[in-house]
Design a protein around this motif. Structure first.
Motif, PDB file in Angstrom:
ATOM      1  N   PHE A  20      -6.745   6.940  -4.313  1.00  0.00           N
ATOM      2  CA  PHE A  20      -6.658   5.522  -4.688  1.00  0.00           C
ATOM      3  C   PHE A  20      -5.550   4.745  -3.971  1.00  0.00           C
ATOM      4  O   PHE A  20      -5.340   3.570  -4.247  1.00  0.00           O
ATOM      5  CB  PHE A  20      -6.442   5.401  -6.205  1.00  0.00           C
ATOM      6  CG  PHE A  20      -7.493   6.104  -7.017  1.00  0.00           C
ATOM      7  CD1 PHE A  20      -8.763   5.566  -7.134  1.00  0.00           C
ATOM      8  CD2 PHE A  20      -7.206   7.305  -7.649  1.00  0.00           C
ATOM      9  CE1 PHE A  20      -9.742   6.208  -7.889  1.00  0.00           C
ATOM     10  CE2 PHE A  20      -8.180   7.954  -8.406  1.00  0.00           C
ATOM     11  CZ  PHE A  20      -9.447   7.408  -8.519  1.00  0.00           C
ATOM     12  N   GLY A  21      -4.848   5.392  -3.036  1.00  0.00           N
ATOM     13  CA  GLY A  21      -3.721   4.744  -2.383  1.00  0.00           C
ATOM     14  C   GLY A  21      -4.119   3.746  -1.315  1.00  0.00           C
ATOM     15  O   GLY A  21      -5.303   3.470  -1.086  1.00  0.00           O
ATOM     16  N   CYS A  22      -3.113   3.193  -0.664  1.00  0.00           N
ATOM     17  CA  CYS A  22      -3.305   2.199   0.405  1.00  0.00           C
ATOM     18  C   CYS A  22      -3.682   2.916   1.709  1.00  0.00           C
ATOM     19  O   CYS A  22      -3.003   3.874   2.114  1.00  0.00           O
ATOM     20  CB  CYS A  22      -2.014   1.398   0.595  1.00  0.00           C
ATOM     21  SG  CYS A  22      -2.005   0.344   2.069  1.00  0.00           S
ATOM     22  N   ALA A  23      -4.740   2.430   2.349  1.00  0.00           N
ATOM     23  CA  ALA A  23      -5.215   3.078   3.579  1.00  0.00           C
ATOM     24  C   ALA A  23      -4.132   3.128   4.652  1.00  0.00           C
ATOM     25  O   ALA A  23      -3.995   4.125   5.370  1.00  0.00           O
ATOM     26  CB  ALA A  23      -6.449   2.341   4.100  1.00  0.00           C
ATOM     27  N   TRP A  24      -3.354   2.027   4.782  1.00  0.00           N
ATOM     28  CA  TRP A  24      -2.299   1.993   5.801  1.00  0.00           C
ATOM     29  C   TRP A  24      -1.198   2.988   5.481  1.00  0.00           C
ATOM     30  O   TRP A  24      -0.763   3.752   6.336  1.00  0.00           O
ATOM     31  CB  TRP A  24      -1.725   0.583   5.914  1.00  0.00           C
ATOM     32  CG  TRP A  24      -0.753   0.428   7.052  1.00  0.00           C
ATOM     33  CD1 TRP A  24      -1.035   0.089   8.333  1.00  0.00           C
ATOM     34  CD2 TRP A  24       0.667   0.630   7.002  1.00  0.00           C
ATOM     35  NE1 TRP A  24       0.110   0.059   9.095  1.00  0.00           N
ATOM     36  CE2 TRP A  24       1.182   0.386   8.302  1.00  0.00           C
ATOM     37  CE3 TRP A  24       1.558   0.984   5.992  1.00  0.00           C
ATOM     38  CZ2 TRP A  24       2.530   0.493   8.606  1.00  0.00           C
ATOM     39  CZ3 TRP A  24       2.913   1.104   6.300  1.00  0.00           C
ATOM     40  CH2 TRP A  24       3.386   0.856   7.595  1.00  0.00           C
ATOM     41  N   ASP A  25      -0.714   2.973   4.239  1.00  0.00           N
ATOM     42  CA  ASP A  25       0.390   3.866   3.856  1.00  0.00           C
ATOM     43  C   ASP A  25      -0.007   5.332   3.961  1.00  0.00           C
ATOM     44  O   ASP A  25       0.810   6.180   4.340  1.00  0.00           O
ATOM     45  CB  ASP A  25       0.850   3.550   2.426  1.00  0.00           C
ATOM     46  CG  ASP A  25       1.570   2.221   2.324  1.00  0.00           C
ATOM     47  OD1 ASP A  25       2.729   2.147   2.733  1.00  0.00           O
ATOM     48  OD2 ASP A  25       0.955   1.248   1.839  1.00  0.00           O
ATOM     49  N   LYS A  26      -1.273   5.633   3.646  1.00  0.00           N
ATOM     50  CA  LYS A  26      -1.726   7.030   3.669  1.00  0.00           C
ATOM     51  C   LYS A  26      -1.740   7.619   5.073  1.00  0.00           C
ATOM     52  O   LYS A  26      -1.560   8.822   5.241  1.00  0.00           O
ATOM     53  CB  LYS A  26      -3.126   7.136   3.056  1.00  0.00           C
ATOM     54  CG  LYS A  26      -3.149   6.970   1.546  1.00  0.00           C
ATOM     55  CD  LYS A  26      -4.502   7.362   0.965  1.00  0.00           C
ATOM     56  CE  LYS A  26      -5.612   6.428   1.427  1.00  0.00           C
ATOM     57  NZ  LYS A  26      -6.910   6.804   0.785  1.00  0.00           N
ATOM     58  N   LYS A  27      -1.964   6.803   6.064  1.00  0.00           N
ATOM     59  CA  LYS A  27      -2.091   7.332   7.422  1.00  0.00           C
ATOM     60  C   LYS A  27      -0.760   7.429   8.170  1.00  0.00           C
ATOM     61  O   LYS A  27      -0.712   7.939   9.281  1.00  0.00           O
ATOM     62  CB  LYS A  27      -3.074   6.479   8.229  1.00  0.00           C
ATOM     63  CG  LYS A  27      -2.527   5.137   8.690  1.00  0.00           C
ATOM     64  CD  LYS A  27      -3.534   4.418   9.588  1.00  0.00           C
ATOM     65  CE  LYS A  27      -2.938   3.125  10.150  1.00  0.00           C
ATOM     66  NZ  LYS A  27      -3.894   2.423  11.020  1.00  0.00           N
ATOM     67  N   GLN A  28       0.315   6.940   7.546  1.00  0.00           N
ATOM     68  CA  GLN A  28       1.618   6.942   8.239  1.00  0.00           C
ATOM     69  C   GLN A  28       2.212   8.346   8.333  1.00  0.00           C
ATOM     70  O   GLN A  28       1.944   9.216   7.518  1.00  0.00           O
ATOM     71  CB  GLN A  28       2.603   6.005   7.541  1.00  0.00           C
ATOM     72  CG  GLN A  28       2.172   4.555   7.512  1.00  0.00           C
ATOM     73  CD  GLN A  28       1.737   4.044   8.867  1.00  0.00           C
ATOM     74  OE1 GLN A  28       2.465   4.168   9.847  1.00  0.00           O
ATOM     75  NE2 GLN A  28       0.541   3.455   8.916  1.00  0.00           N
TER      76      GLN A  28
END
Length: 267
Positions: A20-28
């Motif tokens: 359920f997290g943010c797509a941008w934050d998850k890929k960092q």
């Protein structure tokens, strides 16, 4: 730990949540976030220089968020946790301040006789050397190569100075700058781009050495000049606009005249 700190860590876990997290934050990753950390650190310095404490609070929050971001990624990879970070810095500061905390014990605060600033500095360096076992590595090994160039130059010079590799006073530093400028001009006459770049670096290194001898941060000093340039150039733009002209339509003499006016106005 305060509720606000716990909320911040929980927020970060939510942002990184796989489902359920943010797509941008998850890929960092650690590497992808590093440039933002530098940016936030410089914004903190900028707020301090402007004595803008409202924005300083905000910028410190942004910088803290970077730490929490790293801690969350590290915990996911089972490297370490935020608590490990906090405990590690507490342990280090206790160890490096025996004049304040005898035997690294916070409960004994206030028992030690104060040392002079020079004695504290010498003690600090001795403890750091023991921690890093610097006898087994280069004196310059712990100066990060990724550090901004001017700051890195000063750090390298400070390290070398501790073993006596330094000018005794500021006078020969001026001589060195003049020498490096002469060598730069000679390289330019040769029209050798690589040699010119090398000599330009030597000039900047010598100038940063002068700043160190004057107890001035070259980064901070240059940043102040950058701010001053923005302010004065902005005034030039205003003066040119008032004449219904464009900057590109003005001669260098006109622009220089406006620059001198901006200086005269105290900008």
């Amino acid at each position: 730990m305060s509720n606000a700190m716990k909320q911040l860590q929980y927020l970060m876990r939510c942002l990184r949540d796989e489902a359920f997290g943010c797509a941008w934050d998850k890929k960092q990753t650690f590497k992808s976030i590093a440039p933002y950390t530098l940016e936030e650190a410089y914004e903190v310095v900028d707020a301090i220089e402007r004595e803008d404490f409202t924005h300083l609070k905000e910028e410190l929050g942004d910088l803290l968020f970077q730490v929490v971001f790293y801690a969350q990624m590290a915990e996911e990879a089972q490297h370490f946790t935020f608590d490990d970070i906090a405990a590690g810095i507490v342990e280090k500061m206790l160890r490096r301040h025996p004049h304040v905390f005898p035997d690294g014990d916070m409960t004994r605060f206030g028992e030690v006789t104060s040392l002079t600033e020079q004695e504290i500095s010498a003690q600090w360096q001795q403890i750091k050397a023991q921690e890093k076992n610097q006898s087994d590595q280069s004196l310059l090994a712990d100066v990060p190569v990724s550090m901004p160039a001017l700051m890195q130059a000063v750090k390298l010079q400070q390290k070398a100075a501790k073993v006596g590799f330094d000018w005794p006073n500021v006078a020969p530093v001026f001589d060195k700058i003049r020498e490096e400028l002469d060598e730069l001009e000679a390289a330019m006459r040769e029209q050798n781009a690589s040699h010119t770049e090398e000599e330009m670096g030597d000039v900047l290194f010598a100038v940063s050495n002068l700043a160190r001898h004057l107890n001035i941060s070259p980064d901070v000093a240059l940043n102040k000049t950058n701010i001053k340039f923005r302010r004065r150039f902005g005034r030039i733009e205003t003066l040119v606009s008032a004449q219904n002209k464009k900057l590109a339509d003005c001669s260098l003499e006109e622009l220089d005249h406006h620059w001198e006016q901006a200086k005269h106005e105290g900008l």
